[in-house]
Design a protein around this motif. Structure first.
Motif, mmCIF file in Angstrom:
data_model
loop_
_atom_site.group_PDB
_atom_site.id
_atom_site.type_symbol
_atom_site.label_atom_id
_atom_site.label_comp_id
_atom_site.label_asym_id
_atom_site.label_seq_id
_atom_site.Cartn_x
_atom_site.Cartn_y
_atom_site.Cartn_z
ATOM 1 N N MET A 1 0.837 -1.193 0.000
ATOM 2 C CA MET A 1 0.000 0.000 0.000
ATOM 3 C C MET A 1 0.876 1.249 0.000
ATOM 4 N N ARG A 2 0.456 2.250 -0.751
ATOM 5 C CA ARG A 2 1.158 3.541 -0.737
ATOM 6 C C ARG A 2 0.405 4.475 0.201
ATOM 7 N N ILE A 3 1.108 4.972 1.210
ATOM 8 C CA ILE A 3 0.486 5.723 2.302
ATOM 9 C C ILE A 3 1.173 7.066 2.469
ATOM 10 N N VAL A 4 0.383 8.104 2.683
ATOM 11 C CA VAL A 4 0.910 9.399 3.106
ATOM 12 C C VAL A 4 0.528 9.593 4.567
ATOM 13 N N ILE A 5 1.525 9.880 5.395
ATOM 14 C CA ILE A 5 1.302 10.111 6.823
ATOM 15 C C ILE A 5 1.615 11.565 7.129
ATOM 16 N N LYS A 6 0.606 12.310 7.515
ATOM 17 C CA LYS A 6 0.811 13.695 7.913
ATOM 18 C C LYS A 6 0.926 13.752 9.431
ATOM 19 N N VAL A 7 2.019 14.326 9.905
ATOM 20 C CA VAL A 7 2.279 14.403 11.337
ATOM 21 C C VAL A 7 2.243 15.864 11.769
ATOM 22 N N GLY A 8 1.391 16.169 12.721
ATOM 23 C CA GLY A 8 1.230 17.540 13.167
ATOM 24 C C GLY A 8 2.236 17.947 14.225
ATOM 25 N N THR A 9 2.329 19.240 14.443
ATOM 26 C CA THR A 9 3.236 19.793 15.446
ATOM 27 C C THR A 9 2.963 19.216 16.826
ATOM 28 N N SER A 10 1.692 19.050 17.174
ATOM 29 C CA SER A 10 1.342 18.555 18.507
ATOM 30 C C SER A 10 1.794 17.117 18.715
ATOM 31 N N THR A 11 1.964 16.365 17.642
ATOM 32 C CA THR A 11 2.449 14.989 17.745
ATOM 33 C C THR A 11 3.968 14.957 17.922
ATOM 34 N N LEU A 12 4.654 15.862 17.262
ATOM 35 C CA LEU A 12 6.115 15.845 17.245
ATOM 36 C C LEU A 12 6.750 16.495 18.460
ATOM 37 N N THR A 13 6.057 17.448 19.059
ATOM 38 C CA THR A 13 6.688 18.263 20.095
ATOM 39 C C THR A 13 5.901 18.259 21.394
ATOM 40 N N HIS A 14 6.602 18.657 22.454
ATOM 41 C CA HIS A 14 5.927 18.966 23.706
ATOM 42 C C HIS A 14 5.245 20.327 23.572
ATOM 43 N N SER A 15 4.498 20.725 24.574
ATOM 44 C CA SER A 15 3.825 22.029 24.535
ATOM 45 C C SER A 15 4.818 23.180 24.482
ATOM 46 N N THR A 16 6.065 22.917 24.879
ATOM 47 C CA THR A 16 7.118 23.931 24.802
ATOM 48 C C THR A 16 7.594 24.172 23.384
ATOM 49 N N GLY A 17 7.219 23.271 22.461
ATOM 50 C CA GLY A 17 7.726 23.334 21.096
ATOM 51 C C GLY A 17 8.961 22.489 20.893
ATOM 52 N N LEU A 18 9.579 22.058 21.990
ATOM 53 C CA LEU A 18 10.763 21.209 21.887
ATOM 54 C C LEU A 18 10.350 19.783 21.535
ATOM 55 N N LEU A 19 11.251 19.066 20.895
ATOM 56 C CA LEU A 19 10.969 17.739 20.364
ATOM 57 C C LEU A 19 10.565 16.758 21.458
ATOM 58 N N ASN A 20 9.494 16.009 21.191
ATOM 59 C CA ASN A 20 9.104 14.905 22.068
ATOM 60 C C ASN A 20 9.914 13.692 21.628
ATOM 61 N N ILE A 21 11.079 13.538 22.209
ATOM 62 C CA ILE A 21 12.068 12.574 21.737
ATOM 63 C C ILE A 21 11.525 11.143 21.777
ATOM 64 N N LYS A 22 10.905 10.764 22.874
ATOM 65 C CA LYS A 22 10.400 9.397 23.024
ATOM 66 C C LYS A 22 9.385 9.068 21.948
ATOM 67 N N ARG A 23 8.462 9.999 21.707
ATOM 68 C CA ARG A 23 7.394 9.757 20.733
ATOM 69 C C ARG A 23 7.935 9.704 19.308
ATOM 70 N N VAL A 24 8.826 10.631 18.970
ATOM 71 C CA VAL A 24 9.357 10.674 17.609
ATOM 72 C C VAL A 24 10.216 9.445 17.327
ATOM 73 N N GLU A 25 10.995 9.010 18.291
ATOM 74 C CA GLU A 25 11.793 7.787 18.119
ATOM 75 C C GLU A 25 10.891 6.595 17.837
ATOM 76 N N LYS A 26 9.799 6.470 18.597
ATOM 77 C CA LYS A 26 8.887 5.346 18.400
ATOM 78 C C LYS A 26 8.176 5.449 17.057
ATOM 79 N N MET A 27 7.780 6.676 16.675
ATOM 80 C CA MET A 27 7.093 6.864 15.409
ATOM 81 C C MET A 27 7.971 6.435 14.240
ATOM 82 N N CYS A 28 9.241 6.818 14.266
ATOM 83 C CA CYS A 28 10.149 6.432 13.186
ATOM 84 C C CYS A 28 10.359 4.926 13.157
ATOM 85 N N LYS A 29 10.370 4.296 14.315
ATOM 86 C CA LYS A 29 10.508 2.836 14.391
ATOM 87 C C LYS A 29 9.289 2.148 13.778
#
Length: 255
Positions: A1-29
């Motif tokens: 299947m060919r899939i487009v995944i749109k990831v929003g700012t709220s998914t990638l970052t904490h409320s501070t705007g800094l990267l949510n490292i744990k979540r982004v690492e898992k998402m890439c995995k």
């Protein structure tokens, strides 16, 4: 299947705007695992402006365009560095595509975009697309990355567009204030009544809200692409979506 995944700012970052490292690492995995299973994946990623602004101590989205563009210039470097490093752990290459409205409005540019995207997929690369906020003020002709996701899904002939945000899907009312709000599981057609359920923008560093997600879903489904809106707080939701048992709202593609 060919899939487009749109990831929003709220998914990638904490409320501070800094990267949510744990979540982004898992998402890439998880995305790497889905790709290993034979799926072709394009990402449309927000987050650059929020990450860039936070890096220079600005934790609320400013009103002036020049600061937003500066934030994009700072944050895009960091965002792509993170993606390259994390996907590289699983032997997947990534490519950056920064778009402007001209890519959609001008035929020759659009053909170049199509050729590049399809060739990257043939090469097994994960294209990561964002609007070029450093040189265009169109978001800050496309307007938001939800719509960009629908446009890219159409350009690559995707079968599925997944929009990850900070909400489980479309509700009959705002679930944050109405305990009786019900999530709509399947939407066959986006009617004016459905559009009226949309709220306003969500996170303080993002631009999107349910209005833009419904606009994107309408554009994609009219082009024969199924759309799912789901909460990106746990990237395992991507497995659930593929298995057909996710907590989400699914928009049925028109034939």
């Amino acid at each position: 299947m060919r899939i487009v995944i749109k990831v929003g700012t709220s998914t990638l970052t904490h409320s501070t705007g800094l990267l949510n490292i744990k979540r982004v690492e898992k998402m890439c995995k998880v995305i790497s695992d889905l790709k290993n299973a034979g799926n072709e994946i394009v990402m449309v990623s927000s987050g650059a402006i929020g990450m860039g602004l936070s890096k220079v101590g600005i934790h609320r989205r400013p009103d002036d365009i020049s600061t937003l563009q500066a934030g994009a210039a700072i944050g895009q470097c960091e965002l792509m560095y993170v993606y390259d490093k994390l996907f590289g752990k699983y032997n997947h290459a990534v490519a950056q595509i920064l778009m402007t409205g001209a890519f959609v409005a001008i035929d020759d540019y659009g053909k170049n975009l199509d050729n590049t995207l399809h060739r990257l997929l043939e090469l097994g690369v994960i294209p990561i697309v964002n609007e070029n906020d450093t040189v265009t003020t169109d978001e800050i002709v496309i307007g938001d990355n939800d719509t960009l996701g629908a446009i890219i899904a159409d350009r690559v002939d995707a079968e599925l567009l997944i929009i990850l945000s900070d909400i489980d899907g479309l509700y009959t009312a705002n679930p944050a204030v109405d305990p009786d709000a019900k999530r709509l599981e399947v939407i066959e057609e986006i009617t004016p009544e459905i559009e009226a359920l949309a709220g306003s923008a969500g996170s303080k560093l993002g631009t999107g809200g349910m209005v833009t997600k419904l606009k994107a879903a309408k554009l994609a489904t009219e082009n024969g692409i199924e759309v799912v809106i789901a909460n990106g707080r746990d990237p395992d939701i991507l497995y659930d979506i593929m298995d057909g048992n996710a907590v989400c709202t699914k928009f049925v593609a028109k034939k």
